[in-house]
Design an enzyme around this catalytic site. Structure first.
Site, PDB file in Angstrom:
ATOM      1  NE  ARG A  16     -14.835   5.638  -7.882  1.00  0.00           N
ATOM      2  CZ  ARG A  16     -14.194   4.775  -8.655  1.00  0.00           C
ATOM      3  NH1 ARG A  16     -13.473   3.792  -8.111  1.00  0.00           N
ATOM      4  NH2 ARG A  16     -14.232   4.890  -9.972  1.00  0.00           N
ATOM      5  CG  HIS A 209      -6.706   4.693 -14.661  1.00  0.00           C
ATOM      6  ND1 HIS A 209      -6.411   4.919 -13.349  1.00  0.00           N
ATOM      7  CD2 HIS A 209      -8.042   4.500 -14.706  1.00  0.00           C
ATOM      8  CE1 HIS A 209      -7.505   4.856 -12.626  1.00  0.00           C
ATOM      9  NE2 HIS A 209      -8.534   4.595 -13.425  1.00  0.00           N
ATOM     10  CB  CYS A 240      -1.096   1.990  -5.068  1.00  0.00           C
ATOM     11  SG  CYS A 240      -0.143   1.806  -3.562  1.00  0.00           S
ATOM     12  CG  ASN A 249      -8.577   8.492 -12.315  1.00  0.00           C
ATOM     13  OD1 ASN A 249      -9.408   7.798 -12.873  1.00  0.00           O
ATOM     14  ND2 ASN A 249      -8.343   8.421 -11.008  1.00  0.00           N
TER      15      ASN A 249
END
Lengths: 301, 301
Positions: A16, A209, A240, A249
């Site tokens: 996800r 993150h 991205c 992450n």
């Protein structure tokens, strides 16, 4: 010295949070990746999101993916949702666990779901009712719990208010998320200290993150403060690759390495996690930020 | 919750540990980089090493560089040495502070300097005498303090023995170094707990690499355990870009970001450190692993 827990549950969010900003990959590639992650021994996995396919095309196959999850027994799969309608879609697709995201910061909340933070918070009881009516577990994830990309620092009171509303509505789990990768250990322990007294026995997870290099340090700080549920993605997938400053992450394998060497057990096998990271890297076709993927394990005694 | 110190001294090691495995760059480029690092406000800098020019060609200009250091008043410069002869060369070149590296692991020690760990330890008194005869400060840095790339885990007793020998010989400072970037917070605090009782008031520093993603977490653990001297390099320079698994020092800017947001002061300005990292990246001609260099600071409140 703080007493460390002996076990931490890692929830894999590769499929996800890891994939959501990538170019869409075929369902078959997702299932290969899922199989590699399942082989790590991880017990919980965030499989997809039931959100707008036009906003998140990489997860447009949520229902098709959900139909395959029965092939992986022993893993508790969850899906992220952002509305009562998303909750219904996830449940109809067969999910037994959903995560409802509420952004603590208004600007991020509006950019993400077109509602204020308070408006999203007000939907918690309806979503809990939808879930519990179907014997589905519901977690509230508080996004931008430390910082908003538009508003800057999040007043901890905003997080506390959402926590209070969520526990009042009977959610099964809570999580605090560092959506943009800005937090650091001291801020982590401070926020946990503010939240802990309000939640009784409700499990509290944390989601980090590594955007500013402090993700793993923040995760360790959370664990040191008693949090035993952490999100991670193999390879550190996420963020991205074309956006300056974006980053993924925390990498499952980097986290497992640190926890293992701190005497903390997880269900995740380190070598299998590195292997799964390699599968993830192949699936998305670009280099991933994981450290262990490059460096490998140390020589053990 | 451990009491955190209010101030941490960062020693910049960009010009030595950062550059040592790079292709040699011109002295003028080193001086430009030095000027950019000096502009960060850092008070201590490891400028070079007086070791074999054939083994470390990138630092073959040690004496020439040393001759320029008077142009940067207000910074305490040091040089790494690996032998009594190196100490003499550094002092002759005008350095007022030297660092003698002793590897705790035999295989690394032999690979690095052609001596066993015990043989290197036995040289400490001679090096201290050479330094103190010239009013030069001497630090013993214990390399491979946690792990050796060949021998695996280092028995903490080996570190303790070197610490005992060094304090007995009257060294001015000590440091423990995670040479290959394998340690993690729990192992850091464990080793510090073993060393602390032996060193009295001798300042203890720590040196970490981010090879397995835990460098910043380890640095924070060291600070939480009372260490107030940390090495770092701008951009996270260091480690060989052509060797799989190699990786740099912890990045000054990533460390300063984390410390600042933990309420810990350093003399280093974050924006200036990011600017210096950009200069370092340009000087070596390849991308550096720093997170802040890519992501930038967060929006402050």
């Amino acid at each position: 010295m703080t007493e460390l827990p002996t076990h931490v549950d890692i929830r894999d969010v590769t499929l996800r949070d890891g994939l959501q900003i990538e170019d869409p990959i075929p369902l078959s590639a997702k299932l290969d990746l899922l199989a590699a992650i399942a082989a790590t021994g991880v017990r919980e996995m965030e499989a997809t999101a039931f959100v707008s396919p036009s906003k998140v095309p990489a997860l447009a196959d949520a229902a098709e993916l959900a139909a395959e999850l029965h092939n992986f027994p022993g893993i508790e799969f969850s899906a992220l949702i952002a509305s009562p309608n998303g909750a219904k879609r996830a449940i109809a697709a067969g999910l037994h666990s959903i995560e409802y995201v509420v952004s603590a910061a208004d600007s991020h909340s509006r950019a993400n779901v077109g509602r204020s933070s308070a408006e999203s918070t007000a939907l918690i009881p309806e979503i809990v009712a939808i879930a519990h009516d179907s014997d589905v577990t519901v977690e509230v994830i508080i996004a931008t719990a430390w910082d908003c990309p538009f508003d800057g620092p999040t007043d901890p009171q905003r997080v506390v208010d959402i926590v209070t509303a969520a526990t009042g509505a009977g959610v099964d789990r809570l999580a605090i998320a560092d959506t943009i990768g800005t937090t650091t250990p001291r801020r982590v322990t401070d926020l946990i200290a503010a939240v802990r007294p309000l939640i009784g026995d409700t499990p509290l997870g944390a989601h980090f993150h590594n955007t500013r290099g402090a993700g793993v340090a923040s995760a360790y700080a959370a664990v040191s403060a008693g949090v035993t549920r952490l999100d991670a993605s193999v390879g550190g997938l996420g963020g991205c690759p074309f956006a300056p400053g974006a980053s993924g992450n925390i990498a499952t394998e980097d986290l497992v390495y640190l926890l293992r060497d701190s005497g903390i057990h997880t269900d995740v096998d380190l070598d299998a996690a590195i292997a799964a990271a390699r599968v993830a890297q192949h699936a998305v076709g670009h280099e991933l930020p994981s450290s262990l993927l490059r460096a490998g394990d140390r020589i053990l005694g």
